[in-house]
Write a protein that holds these residues in place. Structure first.
Motif, PDB file in Angstrom:
ATOM      1  N   ILE A   1      50.359   6.602 -72.942  1.00 28.83           N
ATOM      2  CA  ILE A   1      49.181   6.283 -73.743  1.00 28.83           C
ATOM      3  C   ILE A   1      47.988   6.212 -72.797  1.00 28.83           C
ATOM      4  N   ALA A   2      46.974   6.993 -73.083  1.00 26.63           N
ATOM      5  CA  ALA A   2      45.801   7.100 -72.216  1.00 26.63           C
ATOM      6  C   ALA A   2      45.060   5.764 -72.114  1.00 26.63           C
ATOM      7  N   PRO A   3      44.360   5.532 -70.997  1.00 30.59           N
ATOM      8  CA  PRO A   3      43.566   4.305 -70.863  1.00 30.59           C
ATOM      9  C   PRO A   3      42.564   4.162 -72.004  1.00 30.59           C
TER      10      PRO A   3
ATOM     11  N   ALA B   1      49.406   7.196 -79.182  1.00 28.60           N
ATOM     12  CA  ALA B   1      49.743   8.451 -78.511  1.00 28.60           C
ATOM     13  C   ALA B   1      50.321   9.390 -79.552  1.00 28.60           C
ATOM     14  N   PRO B   2      49.810  10.616 -79.638  1.00 29.77           N
ATOM     15  CA  PRO B   2      50.376  11.565 -80.594  1.00 29.77           C
ATOM     16  C   PRO B   2      51.790  11.950 -80.188  1.00 29.77           C
TER      17      PRO B   2
ATOM     18  N   LEU C   1      52.527   7.127 -82.078  1.00 34.65           N
ATOM     19  CA  LEU C   1      53.173   5.899 -81.628  1.00 34.65           C
ATOM     20  C   LEU C   1      52.050   4.926 -81.277  1.00 34.65           C
ATOM     21  N   GLU C   2      52.087   3.734 -81.869  1.00 37.77           N
ATOM     22  CA  GLU C   2      51.006   2.771 -81.675  1.00 37.77           C
ATOM     23  C   GLU C   2      51.507   1.524 -80.957  1.00 37.77           C
TER      24      GLU C   2
ATOM     25  N   ASP D   1      44.875  -1.141 -72.769  1.00 33.14           N
ATOM     26  CA  ASP D   1      44.503  -1.319 -71.371  1.00 33.14           C
ATOM     27  C   ASP D   1      43.344  -0.365 -71.103  1.00 33.14           C
ATOM     28  N   PRO D   2      42.130  -0.903 -70.877  1.00 30.10           N
ATOM     29  CA  PRO D   2      40.969  -0.030 -70.724  1.00 30.10           C
ATOM     30  C   PRO D   2      40.966   0.779 -69.431  1.00 30.10           C
ATOM     31  N   GLU D   3      41.802   0.399 -68.458  1.00 31.31           N
ATOM     32  CA  GLU D   3      41.728   1.037 -67.143  1.00 31.31           C
ATOM     33  C   GLU D   3      42.943   1.854 -66.752  1.00 31.31           C
ATOM     34  N   GLN D   4      44.105   1.503 -67.266  1.00 26.16           N
ATOM     35  CA  GLN D   4      45.321   2.171 -66.809  1.00 26.16           C
ATOM     36  C   GLN D   4      46.092   2.797 -67.966  1.00 26.16           C
ATOM     37  N   GLU D   5      46.789   3.876 -67.650  1.00 21.50           N
ATOM     38  CA  GLU D   5      47.696   4.497 -68.604  1.00 21.50           C
ATOM     39  C   GLU D   5      48.856   3.548 -68.880  1.00 21.50           C
TER      40      GLU D   5
END
Length: 195
Positions: A51-53, A58-59, A76-77, A82-86
């Motif tokens: 899941i991207a920062p 995530a699709p 997927l939710e 997390d604003p900074e890390q994957e």
């Protein structure tokens, strides 16, 4: 005028009866009968989901050509962003505690991008044609996890359509979207089975 002490109890029992009667029905294919989903369903992730920062979703997209034949989609939710890390949801099996019907209103058709997707000015009292709203129908598959665990749910939606034409994806369509990344196994009501 005093209220009867039984009124609140009767209202609670009626609400419980109505809410308890709500069930989620799914179909394997368009031709198969509707079946009721029971507790005991699972989603097995065959590989980690990244899941991207700054994102909470995530699709779930399969590399299979079969998945491109349907306009259905799954996400997927997670609970925390997390604003900074994957973030990584590890491979494994997630138990599903509830399946819920969902209707998502759509302002534009994401499958038909075009030059008309620019921001434009419009008076509040002026309509641009009206008509029936575009929606997507589908399901939330809520995971049976502790509130401190991050995976929250899998959301799968059908294609964008006007209300009369919209429908939730079938289990075959969901399986095509998930491909080899994940397997959704639903427990069905007693006496019901998937062909």
């Amino acid at each position: 005028m005093s209220l009867s002490p039984w009124r609140p109890i009767a209202a609670f029992l009626l609400a419980s009866l109505v809410l308890g009667a709500c069930t989620t029905l799914v179909r394997e294919t368009m031709e198969s009968p509707w079946v009721e989903v029971q507790p005991g369903s699972t989603l097995t992730l065959h590989q980690p989901v990244r899941i991207a920062p700054g994102r909470a979703r995530a699709p779930m997209v399969s590399a299979s050509p079969r998945s491109r034949a349907t306009a259905s989609s799954c996400l997927l939710e997670v609970r925390r962003i997390d604003p900074e890390q994957e973030q990584v949801v590890p491979a494994g099996t997630l138990r599903i505690r509830q399946v819920q019907n969902v209707v998502s209103l759509v302002s534009t058709d994401p499958w038909q991008p075009g030059p008309d997707h620019a921001i434009r000015f419009q008076l509040a009292s002026h309509s641009d044609g009206g008509g029936t709203p575009m929606i997507r129908q589908g399901y939330h598959f809520w995971f049976d996890t502790d509130r401190h665990e991050n995976p929250m749910r899998l959301t799968c939606l059908g294609w964008v359509a006007i209300m009369p034409d919209a429908r939730a994806p079938t289990l075959d369509e969901i399986a095509a979207v998930l491909g080899d990344r994940a397997t959704l196994e639903l427990a069905l009501a007693p006496g019901e089975w998937m062909p």
